[in-house]
Design an enzyme around this catalytic site. Structure first.
Site, short mmCIF file in Angstrom:
data_model
loop_
_atom_site.label_atom_id
_atom_site.label_comp_id
_atom_site.label_asym_id
_atom_site.label_seq_id
_atom_site.Cartn_x
_atom_site.Cartn_y
_atom_site.Cartn_z
N ASP A 145 0.67 -1.24 0.06
CA ASP A 145 0.03 0.12 0.07
C ASP A 145 0.75 1.34 -0.04
OD1 ASP A 145 -2.08 -1.49 0.22
OD2 ASP A 145 -1.66 -1.88 2.40
N LYS A 200 2.14 1.96 -5.10
CA LYS A 200 2.82 1.56 -6.36
C LYS A 200 1.93 1.75 -7.60
CE LYS A 200 3.19 -2.56 -4.58
NZ LYS A 200 2.95 -2.15 -3.13
N GLY A 244 -4.10 -4.57 -4.23
CA GLY A 244 -5.04 -3.87 -4.48
C GLY A 244 -4.29 -2.29 -5.00
N HIS A 245 -4.05 -2.09 -6.22
CA HIS A 245 -3.35 -0.91 -6.82
C HIS A 245 -4.40 0.25 -7.22
CE1 HIS A 245 0.35 -3.90 -7.46
NE2 HIS A 245 0.12 -3.76 -6.28
N GLN A 248 2.26 -5.98 -2.91
CA GLN A 248 2.59 -6.13 -1.59
C GLN A 248 4.20 -4.98 -1.28
OE1 GLN A 248 1.80 -9.64 -2.79
NE2 GLN A 248 -0.13 -8.79 -2.74
#
Ligand code: IMP
Length: 400
Positions: A13, A16, A40-41, A214
């Site tokens: 988080d 990225k 989750g991007h 991650q």
């Protein structure tokens, strides 16, 4: 042609997605090499926010080709849903634009159910990642190619038996296979020999960007084990997961200007109370995959130094610095006392909004000092500074 890699330097988080999206504008191919739909991007485009889980963030740049390489674990339902959502919102995603390795292991409903039943102690995302990698390592996994070659039901039956999934209400391999088969058929046109495709792209001197998921501290080997994910989130994962020799000339570590963590496990610089609330609200620190509130704390230089050592970052992208605006003082952990507790340096805060700043020299002095202190302490240049969620809120050069 040498490639570029973007890796999270903390517990995920770090922002990225935005950095990769920005770099993708100067790339031909974007590669995910580990992780699955646990990631989750979040990427903002012209006021529209997209959250990508398994798809490389490059999909939002129309000129790119995108690769889900062999080290990723693929939940076919989640992937199809993600593709559909993007296509419905106008993104062109024909099979030639997205290549999925047939060697990827499939995350099945059995893996998800087992993870949800057992992942509580670690605080997993419940997406079935750990059990899928467990099967992979125990050499009883189900790869996409095997499923398409007629082994789907047989392997599901074996998974039900080995995980005791009957007690979780999953005891009918034929039913599960019937649910998965049409989804896999829809995904089949995307399945490709991604190693060959990557090698060819590199040989053609195309610009290739690897996108980590991650962060370094969640690495199965080098993270805060056992409170980690089940893949190699550090640079080695790009080789095992990508399957192709490549020289990473640019190795960009993404560092959030403070620290967050979702899930359980040690977090030496964690804070609670009004300052943590301030950061959580300012930074919208709620999990992009699970919606869970993220734990918040100060920047931790000793842990970052470890990430630098593992990954050999050539530059750092420092994100969410705007979320510190209004805090005074700002603290940074510079070491540990004999009991292992963080030792802090207090730095002057700044009050003026920096969301519109487009030049380093226009940043408030205290902000520049904060950035400079991190840069000097880590010995890695901070080449990119993100001052807000928008695509244009980025200082620094994206050109190689
Ligand atoms: P899993 O990857 O779902 O097995 O979860 C293992 C640990 O990694 C948990 O602490 C999760 O919260 C964390 N985790 C997994 N994916 C992400 C991510 O994309 N961002 C932040 N934490 C993550």
């Amino acid at each position: 042609m040498p490639a570029t890699i973007v890796l999270g330097a903390q517990w995920g988080d770090e922002g990225k997605g935005k950095v990769v999206d920005a770099l993708a504008s100067a790339s031909d191919v974007v590669v995910r090499f580990q992780g699955g739909a646990n990631a989750g991007h979040t990427v903002q485009h012209a006021g529209v926010t997209s959250i990508l889980h398994l798809l490389p963030s490059g999909v939002l740049q129309p000129h790119t080709r995108n690769v889900i390489a062999s080290g990723c674990v693929v939940d076919p339902f989640a992937l199809l849903e993600e593709i559909r959502t993007l296509v419905e919102s106008g993104t062109e995603l024909a099979p030639g634009r997205l290549l999925v390795s047939g060697r990827c292991h499939l995350v099945t409903p059995i893996h998800r159910a087992v993870d949800q039943a057992t992942g509580g102690a670690v605080g997993t995302t419940g997406r079935g990642i750990g059990p899928c990698h467990g099967d992979r390592i125990l050499r009883r996994g189900l790869r996409i190619r095997d499923a398409l070659d007629g082994f789907l039901e047989e392997r599901l039956a074996a998974q039900i038996a080995s995980w005791g999934a009957g007690s979780l209400g999953l005891d009918e391999p034929a039913l599960l296979a019937a649910q998965m088969a049409p989804v896999l058929e829809t995904l089949a046109p995307y399945v490709a020999d991604t190693e060959a495709a990557l090698a060819e792209a590199l040989a053609r001197d195309e610009r290739v960007l690897y996108e980590g998921a991650q962060g370094a501290l969640l690495d199965i080997d080098h993270g805060t084990y056992p409170f980690v994910t089940s893949s190699s989130t550090t640079i080695g994962g790009a080789f095992t997961g990508g399957g192709v020799w490549v020289t990473f000339e640019r190795r960009i570590g993404v560092v959030k200007a403070y620290t967050t963590r979702v899930g359980n496990g040690p977090f030496p610089t964690e804070i609670e109370g009004p300052t943590a609330e301030f950061l959580r609200e300012r930074g919208r620190e709620y999990g992009a995959t699970t919606g869970r509130p993220r734990r918040c704390g100060w920047l931790d230089l000793p842990l970052l130094a470890q990430a630098v050592r593992t990954n050999g970052y050539t530059e750092i992208a420092l994100t969410k610095i705007d979320c510190l605006t209004g805090l005074d003082p700002v603290r940074v952990a510079t070491g540990r006392d004999p009991d292992g507790a963080p030792v802090y340096r207090e730095m002057e805060g700044w009050g003026s909004d920096i969301g519109e700043v487009r030049d380093w020299d226009d940043l408030p002095r205290a902000c520049r000092e904060y950035v400079g202190f991190i840069e000097t302490a880590l010995g890695v240049p901070i080449a990119l500074l993100s001052t807000g969620p928008g695509r244009d809120q980025l200082l620094g050069s994206l050109e190689p």
